[in-house]
Each structure stands twice: as structure tokens, then as C-alpha cells.
Write an enzyme that holds these catalytic residues in place. Structure first.
Site, PDB file in Angstrom:
ATOM      1  N   SER A   7      87.048  31.408  28.289  1.00 38.30           N
ATOM      2  CA  SER A   7      88.420  31.439  28.334  1.00 38.30           C
ATOM      3  C   SER A   7      88.932  32.963  28.160  1.00 38.30           C
ATOM      4  CB  SER A   7      89.163  30.783  27.101  1.00 38.30           C
ATOM      5  OG  SER A   7      90.587  31.056  26.971  1.00 38.30           O
ATOM      6  N   HIS A  30      87.661  30.257  32.658  1.00 38.06           N
ATOM      7  CA  HIS A  30      88.980  29.282  32.357  1.00 38.06           C
ATOM      8  C   HIS A  30      90.034  30.297  31.922  1.00 38.06           C
ATOM      9  CE1 HIS A  30      90.375  25.761  30.373  1.00 38.06           C
ATOM     10  NE2 HIS A  30      91.006  26.421  29.395  1.00 38.06           N
ATOM     11  N   ASP A  32      94.025  30.282  31.063  1.00 38.99           N
ATOM     12  CA  ASP A  32      95.050  29.536  30.101  1.00 38.99           C
ATOM     13  C   ASP A  32      96.408  29.749  30.647  1.00 38.99           C
ATOM     14  OD1 ASP A  32      93.496  27.686  28.598  1.00 38.99           O
ATOM     15  OD2 ASP A  32      92.757  29.442  27.735  1.00 38.99           O
ATOM     16  N   MET A  34     100.177  29.319  30.115  1.00 35.58           N
ATOM     17  CA  MET A  34     101.266  28.883  29.018  1.00 35.58           C
ATOM     18  C   MET A  34     102.719  29.304  29.458  1.00 35.58           C
ATOM     19  SD  MET A  34      99.057  29.219  25.624  1.00 35.58           S
ATOM     20  CE  MET A  34      97.339  29.041  25.461  1.00 35.58           C
ATOM     21  N   HIS A  63      93.711  26.169  33.618  1.00 35.86           N
ATOM     22  CA  HIS A  63      94.376  25.105  32.617  1.00 35.86           C
ATOM     23  C   HIS A  63      95.854  25.264  32.378  1.00 35.86           C
ATOM     24  CE1 HIS A  63      94.198  23.580  28.155  1.00 35.86           C
ATOM     25  NE2 HIS A  63      94.985  22.806  28.997  1.00 35.86           N
ATOM     26  N   MET A  65      99.299  24.536  30.965  1.00 39.38           N
ATOM     27  CA  MET A  65      99.979  24.298  30.001  1.00 39.38           C
ATOM     28  C   MET A  65     101.165  24.486  30.294  1.00 39.38           C
ATOM     29  SD  MET A  65      97.098  25.464  26.949  1.00 39.38           S
ATOM     30  CE  MET A  65      96.382  26.510  28.120  1.00 39.38           C
ATOM     31  N   MET A 136      91.607  18.205  24.807  1.00 39.22           N
ATOM     32  CA  MET A 136      91.591  19.249  23.960  1.00 39.22           C
ATOM     33  C   MET A 136      91.076  18.957  22.655  1.00 39.22           C
ATOM     34  SD  MET A 136      93.229  21.644  25.580  1.00 39.22           S
ATOM     35  CE  MET A 136      93.581  22.710  24.164  1.00 39.22           C
ATOM     36  N   ASP A 174      88.003  21.781  25.165  1.00 42.34           N
ATOM     37  CA  ASP A 174      88.600  23.032  24.931  1.00 42.34           C
ATOM     38  C   ASP A 174      89.239  23.198  23.458  1.00 42.34           C
ATOM     39  OD1 ASP A 174      90.058  25.298  25.338  1.00 42.34           O
ATOM     40  OD2 ASP A 174      91.339  24.524  26.904  1.00 42.34           O
TER      41      ASP A 174
HETATM   42  C1  DX5 Z   1      94.088  26.839  23.748  1.00 42.26           C
HETATM   43  C2  DX5 Z   1      93.464  27.122  25.119  1.00 42.26           C
HETATM   44  C3  DX5 Z   1      92.122  27.462  24.907  1.00 42.26           C
HETATM   45  C4  DX5 Z   1      91.576  28.794  24.311  1.00 42.26           C
HETATM   46  C5  DX5 Z   1      90.320  28.305  23.471  1.00 42.26           C
HETATM   47  O1  DX5 Z   1      95.192  26.204  23.937  1.00 42.26           O
HETATM   48  O2  DX5 Z   1      93.667  26.159  25.963  1.00 42.26           O
HETATM   49  O3  DX5 Z   1      91.207  27.465  26.442  1.00 42.26           O
HETATM   50  O4  DX5 Z   1      91.465  29.897  24.685  1.00 42.26           O
HETATM   51  O5  DX5 Z   1      90.244  29.300  22.400  1.00 42.26           O
HETATM   52  P1  DX5 Z   1      88.888  29.136  21.345  1.00 42.26           P
HETATM   53  O6  DX5 Z   1      87.470  29.018  22.064  1.00 42.26           O
HETATM   54  O7  DX5 Z   1      89.155  30.522  20.743  1.00 42.26           O
HETATM   55  O8  DX5 Z   1      89.265  28.080  20.611  1.00 42.26           O
HETATM   56 ZN    ZN Z   2      92.494  26.142  27.979  1.00 40.61          ZN
END
Ligand code: DX5
Ligand code: ZN
Length: 216
Positions: A7, A30, A32, A34, A63, A65, A136, A174
Site C-alpha cells: 500500500s 494497492h 488507497d 479516501m 481501494h 474509501m 478489512m 487489508d
Molecule cells: C487503511 C488502508 C490500508 C492501509 C494498510 O484504511 O486501506 O490499505 O494502507 O496499512 P497497514 O498495512 O500499515 O495496516
Molecule cells: Zn486499502
């Protein structure tokens, strides 16, 4: 074969190209996204995915969010995403189904994501047409959180549903994935492991990716 999806949330965004090259031995990248509404944090959006697409051939596992994600599917597909995950909690079921339809029309792979509160059965209306389910193992929003053991049961249940209804579908986990938790989630049925801090926090990044794969 277990796949690793580093990620970039844990990368240095001012040196993103360098940090993406450092994880080239992994399977997926990956990303993220948000929106500050579905989750409290705000990260990256469409222009950044477009720039990432120009600097790597890696498979982009994006991903989302974000609230009401159907609004953005086409834009992320055009920006270069290979797969999009939409959260089942982010809209009404008909709009989630519509988001999957748009993914199909755009030629990107289709995934749904589950927050920890969401039961495995919530994937049932969609499972036959999914390429991946993302479970998750922390509350979405931030990297570096502690793995939620209680999510192992959801991983097992989703694995059972996948085996029954769509064995080709991948199962991604994740949040809080590290060398200690990787074997446990693999044992519960996950085959794609997202890892942010365990990869980018390591001295030896390719070594960390190999360690997460284990013997899988
Ligand atoms: C959190 C993200 C993850 C995050 C995971 O909301 O969706 O992808 O980057 O980070 P680690 O591996 O540090 O828990
Ligand atoms: Zn993620």
C-alpha cells in the site's frame, strides 16, 4: 500462490515513483483513495492515479474509501486502475450493483470491500460477478493500525462463500498485515495481502515482500 499488494499509503508521496519501483517484486500496487467523508482521512485521487499509471506497469488495485463510489468508477478506470474496490457500506445495494456494472463496461476488474462491522453474507448478491472481495482487518482510514483478530472469522466465512459460488474470486485482506499476521490470514483463506507499514517500514523492502509471501 499468495499475492502481495504493497500500500503506497505508507510511501513517501514526494518520492512516489522511487517508492513504487522499490516494490516492483510485488504482485499488485494497492492505492488507497479516501474522501474525508466515508473515512475521516483524505489521501489521493484521480490525477495521482493517472500519474502512477505513467510510471509503472504494475497492476493497480485501487481501494475506494469514498461515499457513493459509482460516481467515480469511470474516472478511475480511465486514469488507469486495473481493479476497483467499492465498500458495501458506501451506498445502497442498487448503486453498488450499478458501480459494478460500470466497472464491467469500463473493462476493469470488480471488487467489493467490507468494513469490520459488515457480515460476510453481505457479498452474496454480488459474489458471482466479482473478481475479488476485500476484507478489512482494521477500521479503514489509516495505515499502521493493529490487526483485528476477530476479523479472521469473516475471512473464513468469505472464503467459504467464494469456494461455493465463485472459486476464481480472490480474497484480499487489508490492515495490520505483517510477518506475524500473514500466515494466520493465509490459513483463514486470504490469497492477496495488502501491507503498508510492514513493507515501507522495512529496511529491506524486497525482503519484506518475500517474508510476507511465506511459502504460499
Ligand atoms: C487503511 C488502508 C490500508 C492501509 C494498510 O484504511 O486501506 O490499505 O494502507 O496499512 P497497514 O498495512 O500499515 O495496516
Ligand atoms: Zn486499502
Amino acid at each position: 500462490m499468495v499475492k502481495i499488494a504493497p500500500s503506497i499509503l505508507s510511501a513517501d508521496f514526494a518520492n512516489l515513483e522511487r517508492d513504487i519501483k522499490q516494490v516492483s517484486s510485488a504482485d499488485y500496487l494497492h492505492v488507497d483513495v479516501m474522501d474525508g467523508a466515508f473515512v475521516p482521512n483524505i489521501t489521493i485521487g484521480i490525477p495521482v492515479v493517472q500519474s502512477i499509471r505513467k510510471c509503472t506497469d504494475m497492476f493497480l488495485d485501487v481501494h475506494l474509501m469514498v461515499d457513493k463510489p459509482a460516481r467515480y468508477i469511470e474516472a478511475f478506470a480511465q486514469a488507469g486502475a486495473d481493479m476497483l474496490s467499492v465498500h458495501l457500506e458506501a451506498d445502497h445495494p442498487t448503486r453498488i450493483a450499478q458501480a459494478l456494472d460500470i466497472m464491467g463496461a469500463c473493462g476493469v476488474k470488480k471488487a467489493v470491500a467490507l468494513r469490520p462491522i459488515t457480515k460476510a453474507e453481505a457479498v452474496l448478491p454480488y459474489i458471482e460477478r466479482l473478481d475479488m472481495v476485500l476484507v478489512m482487518t482494521v477500521e479503514p482510514g489509516f495505515g499502521g493500525q493493529k490487526f483485528m483478530e476477530e476479523q479472521l472469522e469473516t475471512v473464513r466465512q468469505v472464503r467459504a462463500l467464494i469456494n461455493r459460488y465463485n472459486p476464481a474470486c480472490e480474497l484480499e485482506v487489508d490492515g495490520g498485515i505483517a510477518p506475524g499476521t500473514a500466515p494466520v490470514v493465509i490459513d483463514a483463506g486470504a490469497n492477496v495481502l495488502v501491507a503498508g507499514s510492514a513493507v515501507y517500514g522495512a529496511e529491506d523492502i524486497p525482503g519484506a515482500i518475500t517474508a510476507l509471501r511465506g511459502n504460499g
